[in-house]
Design an enzyme around this catalytic site. Sequence first.
Site, PDB file in Angstrom:
ATOM      1  N   LYS A 167     -30.971  -8.913  12.739  1.00  0.00           N
ATOM      2  CA  LYS A 167     -30.077  -7.814  13.127  1.00  0.00           C
ATOM      3  C   LYS A 167     -29.517  -8.060  14.529  1.00  0.00           C
ATOM      4  O   LYS A 167     -28.335  -7.848  14.779  1.00  0.00           O
ATOM      5  CB  LYS A 167     -30.825  -6.475  13.056  1.00  0.00           C
ATOM      6  CG  LYS A 167     -31.022  -6.014  11.616  1.00  0.00           C
ATOM      7  CD  LYS A 167     -32.043  -4.902  11.462  1.00  0.00           C
ATOM      8  CE  LYS A 167     -32.299  -4.648   9.980  1.00  0.00           C
ATOM      9  NZ  LYS A 167     -33.436  -3.787   9.711  1.00  0.00           N
ATOM     10  N   GLN A 205     -37.525   0.154  12.697  1.00  0.00           N
ATOM     11  CA  GLN A 205     -37.876  -0.774  11.610  1.00  0.00           C
ATOM     12  C   GLN A 205     -39.152  -0.295  10.908  1.00  0.00           C
ATOM     13  O   GLN A 205     -40.170  -0.051  11.559  1.00  0.00           O
ATOM     14  CB  GLN A 205     -38.070  -2.181  12.208  1.00  0.00           C
ATOM     15  CG  GLN A 205     -38.285  -3.281  11.197  1.00  0.00           C
ATOM     16  CD  GLN A 205     -37.063  -3.545  10.315  1.00  0.00           C
ATOM     17  OE1 GLN A 205     -35.950  -3.634  10.790  1.00  0.00           O
ATOM     18  NE2 GLN A 205     -37.290  -3.636   9.022  1.00  0.00           N
ATOM     19  N   ASP A 218     -29.077   3.965   9.867  1.00  0.00           N
ATOM     20  CA  ASP A 218     -29.772   3.536   8.653  1.00  0.00           C
ATOM     21  C   ASP A 218     -29.650   4.587   7.551  1.00  0.00           C
ATOM     22  O   ASP A 218     -30.013   4.347   6.404  1.00  0.00           O
ATOM     23  CB  ASP A 218     -31.267   3.351   8.970  1.00  0.00           C
ATOM     24  CG  ASP A 218     -31.728   1.933   8.746  1.00  0.00           C
ATOM     25  OD1 ASP A 218     -30.961   1.145   8.176  1.00  0.00           O
ATOM     26  OD2 ASP A 218     -32.873   1.625   9.129  1.00  0.00           O
TER      27      ASP A 218
END
Length: 281
Positions: free
Chosen positions: A51, A95, A118
């Site tokens: 990322k 994450q 997200d």
Amino acid sequence: MKILDGKKLSQEIKAELKTEVLGLKKQGIFPGLAVIIVGNNSASEIYVKNKKQACEEVGIYSEIYKLEEKISQISLLALVEKLNSNEKIHGILVQLPLPTHIEKEKIISAISPKKDVDCFHPENIGKVFLGQEIFPPCTPAGILEILKRSEIEITGKDIVIVGRSNIVGKPLALMMINEGATVTVCHSKTINLKEKCLGADILVSAVGYAGLITKDMIKQGAVVIDVGMNRNDEGKLTGDVDFLEVSKIASAITPVPGGVGPMTIAMLLKNTLRASKTVSK
Ligand code: NAP
């Protein structure tokens, strides 16, 4: 049979985003993403590294917070709060998975919905349900983008999704319904999975079980999207689908690696740009 090359498509998208970032910078908008990783999960570390690299490729500013496994929930919440009010940061990503002593839902709900790139926050998931999403969830959005850029029709098609997780199967089902598809969602309690899969014009597998989808489950000419990411005995990345055999029957198929994975990251970058435009208004 066509290989749906997610790596190539993601490069096209990144080139488009790079141009967009240049335009935003001229307007004084410098898109920024913060990624928080807790503990030492080697798979998560690879995802975070990818990322960061993708952000650099398109010119997005990024900050990576690598926190100790034993960090307290209060300290993690405090970091999220700090990032919520940090003007240099437009997108925040935590994450997953998180260590068991941390309540994942509390952390996700603490992220400002405006920075939840997200699309895990309940408010943003609710907007997906209504077809009013600000940030389309990255993996489902990546799948739709592969289909659209490959000129594969979704409207009116029978779609079977194997997997009903909150991050892939369920939001993808909603987004496909909103696109006018007829959707069947299967899971571990589904009776006669093979029969259901055989009805699919487009089959999506998001399970995490190598070799689950075999050629006898595929209708001739179906499109097969493999979301699964599994490691075989040699540590090699494989999907859920028996790629060699299924590709003889499918009209189009995504490989693993190089299919849905790179598209997920491209959609994260796209959402970060969306967030920078909204926050900077
Ligand atoms: P998850 O939360 O573990 O969900 C897995 C789903 O598969 C569940 O709904 C489960 O059913 C279902 N399932 C399990 N065994 C099954 C079986 N034998 N037959 C039919 N369904 C079965 O996983 P996830 O987070 O959605 O991820 C799924 C896979 O996609 C993983 O390999 C993950 O690494 C990968 N992934 C890839 C990307 C990417 O960017 N490429 C992004 C996200 C995830 P129940 O609900 O009944 O338990």
